[in-house]
Design a protein around this motif. Structure first.
Motif, PDB file in Angstrom:
ATOM      1  N   PHE A  60       0.832  -1.197   0.000  1.00  0.00           N
ATOM      2  CA  PHE A  60       0.000   0.000   0.000  1.00  0.00           C
ATOM      3  C   PHE A  60       0.872   1.255   0.000  1.00  0.00           C
ATOM      4  N   ALA A  61       1.941   1.264   0.797  1.00  0.00           N
ATOM      5  CA  ALA A  61       2.837   2.419   0.862  1.00  0.00           C
ATOM      6  C   ALA A  61       3.579   2.621  -0.455  1.00  0.00           C
ATOM      7  N   LEU A  62       4.017   1.544  -1.083  1.00  0.00           N
ATOM      8  CA  LEU A  62       4.706   1.668  -2.366  1.00  0.00           C
ATOM      9  C   LEU A  62       3.768   2.193  -3.450  1.00  0.00           C
ATOM     10  N   LEU A  63       2.538   1.743  -3.438  1.00  0.00           N
ATOM     11  CA  LEU A  63       1.583   2.251  -4.416  1.00  0.00           C
ATOM     12  C   LEU A  63       1.264   3.715  -4.162  1.00  0.00           C
ATOM     13  N   PHE A  64       1.213   4.103  -2.896  1.00  0.00           N
ATOM     14  CA  PHE A  64       1.007   5.518  -2.582  1.00  0.00           C
ATOM     15  C   PHE A  64       2.158   6.354  -3.122  1.00  0.00           C
ATOM     16  N   LEU A  65       3.392   5.888  -2.935  1.00  0.00           N
ATOM     17  CA  LEU A  65       4.542   6.627  -3.452  1.00  0.00           C
ATOM     18  C   LEU A  65       4.499   6.735  -4.964  1.00  0.00           C
ATOM     19  N   LEU A  66       4.122   5.673  -5.627  1.00  0.00           N
ATOM     20  CA  LEU A  66       4.036   5.692  -7.084  1.00  0.00           C
ATOM     21  C   LEU A  66       3.041   6.743  -7.555  1.00  0.00           C
ATOM     22  N   PHE A  67       1.858   6.765  -6.972  1.00  0.00           N
ATOM     23  CA  PHE A  67       0.844   7.717  -7.415  1.00  0.00           C
ATOM     24  C   PHE A  67       1.113   9.115  -6.870  1.00  0.00           C
ATOM     25  N   ASP A  68       1.894   9.226  -5.835  1.00  0.00           N
ATOM     26  CA  ASP A  68       2.269  10.540  -5.340  1.00  0.00           C
ATOM     27  C   ASP A  68       3.345  11.154  -6.226  1.00  0.00           C
ATOM     28  N   LEU A  69       4.252  10.333  -6.724  1.00  0.00           N
ATOM     29  CA  LEU A  69       5.314  10.842  -7.585  1.00  0.00           C
ATOM     30  C   LEU A  69       4.818  11.210  -8.972  1.00  0.00           C
ATOM     31  N   GLU A  70       3.672  10.705  -9.365  1.00  0.00           N
ATOM     32  CA  GLU A  70       3.149  11.104 -10.670  1.00  0.00           C
ATOM     33  C   GLU A  70       2.807  12.584 -10.678  1.00  0.00           C
ATOM     34  N   ILE A  71       2.512  13.163  -9.539  1.00  0.00           N
ATOM     35  CA  ILE A  71       2.276  14.601  -9.463  1.00  0.00           C
ATOM     36  C   ILE A  71       3.553  15.345  -9.821  1.00  0.00           C
ATOM     37  N   LEU A  72       4.684  14.821  -9.394  1.00  0.00           N
ATOM     38  CA  LEU A  72       5.974  15.416  -9.726  1.00  0.00           C
ATOM     39  C   LEU A  72       6.217  15.388 -11.232  1.00  0.00           C
ATOM     40  N   LEU A  73       5.758  14.351 -11.905  1.00  0.00           N
ATOM     41  CA  LEU A  73       5.947  14.253 -13.347  1.00  0.00           C
ATOM     42  C   LEU A  73       4.944  15.102 -14.118  1.00  0.00           C
ATOM     43  N   VAL A  74       3.811  15.413 -13.533  1.00  0.00           N
ATOM     44  CA  VAL A  74       2.799  16.222 -14.204  1.00  0.00           C
ATOM     45  C   VAL A  74       3.101  17.714 -14.043  1.00  0.00           C
ATOM     46  N   TYR A  75       3.777  18.087 -12.987  1.00  0.00           N
ATOM     47  CA  TYR A  75       4.013  19.507 -12.683  1.00  0.00           C
ATOM     48  C   TYR A  75       4.700  20.267 -13.818  1.00  0.00           C
ATOM     49  N   PRO A  76       5.762  19.743 -14.459  1.00  0.00           N
ATOM     50  CA  PRO A  76       6.367  20.507 -15.558  1.00  0.00           C
ATOM     51  C   PRO A  76       5.403  20.766 -16.717  1.00  0.00           C
ATOM     52  N   TYR A  77       4.515  19.829 -16.982  1.00  0.00           N
ATOM     53  CA  TYR A  77       3.533  20.067 -18.041  1.00  0.00           C
ATOM     54  C   TYR A  77       2.565  21.178 -17.647  1.00  0.00           C
ATOM     55  N   VAL A  78       2.143  21.172 -16.396  1.00  0.00           N
ATOM     56  CA  VAL A  78       1.179  22.179 -15.949  1.00  0.00           C
ATOM     57  C   VAL A  78       1.792  23.566 -16.009  1.00  0.00           C
ATOM     58  N   VAL A  79       3.063  23.676 -15.668  1.00  0.00           N
ATOM     59  CA  VAL A  79       3.728  24.977 -15.685  1.00  0.00           C
ATOM     60  C   VAL A  79       3.853  25.505 -17.110  1.00  0.00           C
ATOM     61  N   ALA A  81       1.993  24.580 -19.865  1.00  0.00           N
ATOM     62  CA  ALA A  81       0.867  24.069 -20.647  1.00  0.00           C
ATOM     63  C   ALA A  81       0.580  24.926 -21.867  1.00  0.00           C
ATOM     64  N   TYR A  82       0.785  26.240 -21.789  1.00  0.00           N
ATOM     65  CA  TYR A  82       0.500  27.110 -22.928  1.00  0.00           C
ATOM     66  C   TYR A  82       1.512  26.935 -24.054  1.00  0.00           C
ATOM     67  N   VAL A  83       2.712  26.491 -23.732  1.00  0.00           N
ATOM     68  CA  VAL A  83       3.768  26.341 -24.726  1.00  0.00           C
ATOM     69  C   VAL A  83       3.740  24.953 -25.364  1.00  0.00           C
ATOM     70  N   ASN A  84       3.269  23.956 -24.642  1.00  0.00           N
ATOM     71  CA  ASN A  84       3.348  22.573 -25.116  1.00  0.00           C
ATOM     72  C   ASN A  84       2.523  22.301 -26.354  1.00  0.00           C
TER      73      ASN A  84
END
Length: 123
Positions: A60-79, A81-84
Motif C-alpha cells: 500500500f505504501a509503495l503504491l502511494f509513493l508511485l501515485f504521489d510521484l506522478e504529481i511530480l511528473l505532471v508539474y512541468p507540463y502544468v507549468v 501548458a501554454y507552450v506545449n
C-alpha cells in the motif's frame, strides 16, 4: 549579496549548527547489545522481538509513493501548458492512460485491500 550566495553560505552553517546541537543535547546511552553487530541468525535481545507485520502495508505504501510521484511528473507540463501545444497534451493523456490502467490492474489484483486480523465479537 545575492540570494544564491546567501543560501550557499547559510545552509551549510545551519546544518553544522543543528548537527552540533544534536550531538550536545541528544541522550547517549550505549549498551553491549546496541553496539554489537547485528546478524540475522541471532535471537533478539531482551525480548524486543516484534510481532508479524503484514506485507500489504508495504505494498500500500509503495503504491502511494508511485501515485504521489506522478504529481511530480505532471508539474512541468502544468507549468508550461501554454507552450506545449497539442503534442504535450497527447503525451500527458497517454501518461494518464497508462497510470489509470495500472491503477485498474491493482484494483483487480486486490492490492489495495488490507485484511484485518482483528476479531469482532457480537454480543
Amino acid at each position: 549579496m545575492t540570494t544564491q550566495t546567501f543560501f550557499f553560505i547559510f545552509i551549510p552553517i545551519l546544518a553544522i549548527v543543528l548537527l552540533g546541537l544534536n550531538l550536545i543535547f541528544a541522550p547517549h546511552n550505549p549498551y553491549d547489545e546496541k553496539d554489537s553487530a547485528f546478524e540475522c541468525g541471532f535471537h533478539s535481545f531482551l525480548g524486543q522481538n516484534r510481532s508479524e507485520f503484514s506485507i500489504s502495508f508495504f505494498i500500500f505504501a509503495l503504491l502511494f509513493l508511485l501515485f504521489d510521484l506522478e504529481i511530480l511528473l505532471v508539474y512541468p507540463y502544468v507549468v508550461s501548458a501554454y507552450v506545449n501545444g497539442i503534442f504535450g497534451l497527447i503525451i500527458m493523456l497517454l501518461f494518464f492512460l497508462v497510470l489509470t490502467l495500472g491503477f485498474v490492474f491493482e484494483l483487480g489484483k486486490n492490492a489495495l485491500s488490507i485484511d484485518s486480523r482483528q476479531v469482532y465479537y457480537v454480543k
